[in-house]
Enzyme design. Structure first.
Site, short mmCIF file in Angstrom:
data_model
loop_
_atom_site.label_atom_id
_atom_site.label_comp_id
_atom_site.label_asym_id
_atom_site.label_seq_id
_atom_site.Cartn_x
_atom_site.Cartn_y
_atom_site.Cartn_z
N CYS A 1 36.73 -8.71 -5.83
CA CYS A 1 35.55 -9.58 -5.85
C CYS A 1 35.65 -10.47 -4.61
CB CYS A 1 35.56 -10.44 -7.10
SG CYS A 1 37.01 -11.49 -7.17
N HIS B 1 46.88 -10.11 -8.69
CA HIS B 1 47.64 -9.31 -9.65
C HIS B 1 47.70 -7.88 -9.15
CE1 HIS B 1 46.57 -12.43 -12.88
NE2 HIS B 1 47.80 -12.61 -12.48
N HIS C 1 42.78 -18.37 -8.48
CA HIS C 1 42.84 -18.94 -9.83
C HIS C 1 42.81 -20.46 -9.83
CE1 HIS C 1 43.81 -15.10 -11.38
NE2 HIS C 1 45.10 -15.09 -11.14
N HIS D 1 46.71 -18.02 -19.32
CA HIS D 1 46.27 -17.56 -17.99
C HIS D 1 46.30 -18.72 -17.00
CE1 HIS D 1 43.73 -15.92 -14.81
NE2 HIS D 1 44.06 -14.73 -15.29
N GLU E 1 44.48 -19.51 -14.53
CA GLU E 1 43.18 -20.17 -14.27
C GLU E 1 42.90 -21.22 -15.34
OE1 GLU E 1 39.59 -17.68 -13.92
OE2 GLU E 1 38.48 -19.40 -14.71
N CYS F 1 31.80 -16.09 -14.01
CA CYS F 1 31.27 -15.89 -12.65
C CYS F 1 30.37 -14.66 -12.61
CB CYS F 1 32.40 -15.81 -11.63
SG CYS F 1 32.98 -14.16 -11.32
N SER G 1 46.32 -8.18 -15.27
CA SER G 1 45.03 -8.70 -14.79
C SER G 1 44.09 -8.92 -15.96
CB SER G 1 44.43 -7.71 -13.78
OG SER G 1 43.03 -7.84 -13.75
N ASN H 1 40.91 -9.84 -16.07
CA ASN H 1 39.56 -9.27 -16.02
C ASN H 1 39.59 -7.76 -16.24
OD1 ASN H 1 38.77 -7.89 -13.21
ND2 ASN H 1 40.27 -9.48 -12.81
N SER I 1 41.14 -7.33 -8.83
CA SER I 1 42.29 -7.37 -7.93
C SER I 1 42.80 -5.96 -7.59
CB SER I 1 43.39 -8.22 -8.57
OG SER I 1 43.57 -7.85 -9.91
FE1 F3S Z 1 36.54 -13.30 -8.38
FE2 F3S Z 1 36.02 -15.81 -8.18
FE3 F3S Z 1 34.85 -14.40 -9.99
S1 F3S Z 1 37.98 -14.87 -7.92
S2 F3S Z 1 36.29 -12.80 -10.53
S3 F3S Z 1 34.56 -14.18 -7.81
S4 F3S Z 1 35.69 -16.39 -10.21
#
Ligand code: F3S
Length: 283
Positions: A12, A42, A77, A127, A129, A195, A223, A225, A267
């Protein structure tokens, strides 16, 4: 076999920006050491490449305290206020690569808790973050992951509260929490801080996995996400497989598959995605 790859798969913008910055610092070839506060992403491949290029990782508070000079890069993070202030007070060169989406949550947590509100964070308490966000709260703060947890805390609240979400929290699960707050008329201000990159990735993963009869989710095992993408895809497609690299692929998984979908966490570098695709196309 038809293969569909998610357009949103891979780095991202927040991760890309942080990784690019570390490489840019290396390219400057300065004599002072470069540190990242925790692994920059990660992903073992990227982290070991950076290690070879001389980038050190600070893993603990004690390790930070032993640093005498150089540059410390804060990853996407983010970190808590104390860590940030400590790095500055030690006279180190601080490069803050906290993702702007995460920075926004720090601001909300800071302002709302200064205004006397209790902060609730929808996310995983272990986590980094979430720990960073907690570090910007000057009053009481709780993490919640399920409606039951939220309900229990909300019933005991004596003050107004503010609910934020870890940027990678499952969008549908966040909506369930907000619905509960509205239904029970709890005095909780909700900030939907998931996000947009995560939201798009999750929506696309759901779409592709509902079309596919075999699904691959690529990303590191730690990771957050990627784990969420896996959960989303598994719901839609029973034959969903979580892999870290092409080496984890098993041709047997897709013997009966006609439509295979591929997505990857924020990541996961492009070269890993491409290698997986080369292998799957060869099946
Ligand atoms: Fe990436 Fe920022 Fe979203 S690191 S997953 S764009 S909060």
């Amino acid at each position: 076999m038809e293969i569909k790859v998610a357009k949103s798969a891979g780095f991202c913008f927040g991760v890309q920006r942080a990784v690019d910055k570390v490489y840019a610092e290396i390219a400057k070839n300065a004599s002072l050491p470069i540190y990242t506060y925790g692994p920059i992403i990660h992903n073992e491949e990227v982290v070991s490449d950076l290690k070879e290029k001389g980038v050190h990782i600070i893993n603990t508070q004690e390790e930070l305290e032993s640093v005498k000079e150089g540059t410390v890069i804060i990853r996407s993070h983010g970190v808590g206020r104390i860590q940030e202030e400590q790095i500055r007070s030690m006279g180190l060169n601080l490069i803050d690569m906290t993702c702007p989406f995460v920075k926004k949550i720090h601001r909300i947590a800071d302002e709302q808790s200064r205004a006397g509100k209790v902060i609730l964070i929808a996310g995983n308490p272990s986590h980094p973050e979430v720990q960073g966000i907690m570090g910007w709260c000057s009053g009481p703060v709780f993490t919640v992951e399920t409606p039951q947890e939220l309900d229990q805390i909300a019933m005991t609240l004596e003050k107004e509260a503010c609910l934020v979400a870890q940027t990678t929290f499952n969008d549908k699960k966040f909506k369930i929490l907000v619905d509960l707050i509205q239904k029970k008329r709890y005095d909780i201000y909700c900030a939907r801080t998931i996000c947009s990159a995560t939201r798009e990735r999750q929506e696309e993963a759901a779409q592709i996995s509902s079309w596919a009869d075999g699904m691959i989710v690529i990303g590191s095992s730690n990771s957050s996400n990627t784990q969420k993408l896996y959960e989303i895809c598994k719901k839609e497609c029973n034959s969903t497989h979580y892999i870290q690299t092409a080496e984890d692929l098993n041709q047997q998984w897709f013997l009966a598959a006609e439509k295979v979908g591929v997505t990857a966490g924020a990541s996961t570098p492009n070269n890993i995605i491409e290698e997986v695709l080369r292998n799957v196309r060869g099946f």
